[in-house]
Design a protein around this motif. Sequence first.
Motif, mmCIF file in Angstrom:
data_model
loop_
_atom_site.group_PDB
_atom_site.id
_atom_site.type_symbol
_atom_site.label_atom_id
_atom_site.label_comp_id
_atom_site.label_asym_id
_atom_site.label_seq_id
_atom_site.Cartn_x
_atom_site.Cartn_y
_atom_site.Cartn_z
ATOM 1 N N GLU A 1 0.830 -1.209 0.000
ATOM 2 C CA GLU A 1 0.000 0.000 0.000
ATOM 3 C C GLU A 1 0.865 1.261 0.000
ATOM 4 N N THR A 2 1.930 1.282 0.795
ATOM 5 C CA THR A 2 2.835 2.435 0.837
ATOM 6 C C THR A 2 3.505 2.642 -0.523
ATOM 7 N N THR A 3 3.919 1.563 -1.146
ATOM 8 C CA THR A 3 4.537 1.644 -2.476
ATOM 9 C C THR A 3 3.543 2.190 -3.490
ATOM 10 N N ARG A 4 2.309 1.676 -3.465
ATOM 11 C CA ARG A 4 1.285 2.145 -4.399
ATOM 12 C C ARG A 4 1.017 3.637 -4.221
ATOM 13 N N ARG A 5 0.916 4.081 -2.963
ATOM 14 C CA ARG A 5 0.688 5.505 -2.709
ATOM 15 C C ARG A 5 1.837 6.355 -3.227
ATOM 16 N N GLY A 6 3.072 5.900 -3.009
ATOM 17 C CA GLY A 6 4.244 6.627 -3.494
ATOM 18 C C GLY A 6 4.259 6.725 -5.010
ATOM 19 N N LEU A 7 3.919 5.633 -5.693
ATOM 20 C CA LEU A 7 3.866 5.651 -7.158
ATOM 21 C C LEU A 7 2.750 6.570 -7.655
ATOM 22 N N ASP A 8 1.597 6.524 -7.007
ATOM 23 C CA ASP A 8 0.489 7.411 -7.390
ATOM 24 C C ASP A 8 0.893 8.872 -7.235
ATOM 25 N N TYR A 9 1.572 9.203 -6.138
ATOM 26 C CA TYR A 9 2.014 10.578 -5.919
ATOM 27 C C TYR A 9 3.016 10.996 -6.996
ATOM 28 N N ALA A 10 3.977 10.115 -7.295
ATOM 29 C CA ALA A 10 4.979 10.431 -8.325
ATOM 30 C C ALA A 10 4.304 10.673 -9.673
ATOM 31 N N ARG A 11 3.313 9.844 -10.013
ATOM 32 C CA ARG A 11 2.592 10.039 -11.285
ATOM 33 C C ARG A 11 1.848 11.365 -11.295
ATOM 34 N N GLY B 1 7.890 5.826 -13.183
ATOM 35 C CA GLY B 1 9.009 5.019 -12.715
ATOM 36 C C GLY B 1 9.698 4.300 -13.849
ATOM 37 N N GLY B 2 10.723 3.611 -13.508
ATOM 38 C CA GLY B 2 11.433 2.802 -14.487
ATOM 39 C C GLY B 2 12.687 3.470 -14.999
ATOM 40 N N ARG B 3 13.417 2.698 -15.737
ATOM 41 C CA ARG B 3 14.684 3.136 -16.288
ATOM 42 C C ARG B 3 14.434 3.984 -17.537
#
Length: 189
Positions: A125-135, A141-143
Amino acid sequence: MTSIVGYARVSTRDQNPAAQEAELRAAGAHRVFIDHGESSRVVDRPQWLACMDYLRGGDTLVIRGLDRIAGSEVMAIEIVAELGRRGIDLRSLTEPAFDTTTPMGRALFSINAVSAQLRVDTIRETTRRGLDYARSQGRIGGRPTVMTPDRVEAAERMRAENHSYAHIARVLGVGASSVRRALGAASSR
């Protein structure tokens, strides 16, 4: 007829599993499956699969420790749940709490399993929230791609001339999958 079956694993080929095997036999295991040079994170270890195939309802699987069968808490939970569904008990020689042959062992394992699953779900859940915020900030994300606009243009020209993806990749000094992805993305624009 129910039986006690042992499973041992050593991480490298030059390690000797004799001590593990002796402990398992002393605990009553009449048959011991041993994997040599296999990681606990690999699910399809040859002797582990043979062991799982050999086990029958009512049997007890004896291991030295949970790290012999599982490389993560989630993996351990899944394995113990599968054993439970099949009516197979699990007994760890070094972790008395992991002895599903006793009511206390089953209860302690259940508590640990719930705790481990909560940790996994919280991390997810923390990872998903972080990715949503970054988007939401315009970052993905990604290379970064190796396919610059100039390389994409060159690849499109070569592909139009019927060159293979492998040939284009060699000429551009990139991987064929990078070329395929870039040309797929270019054609969908």
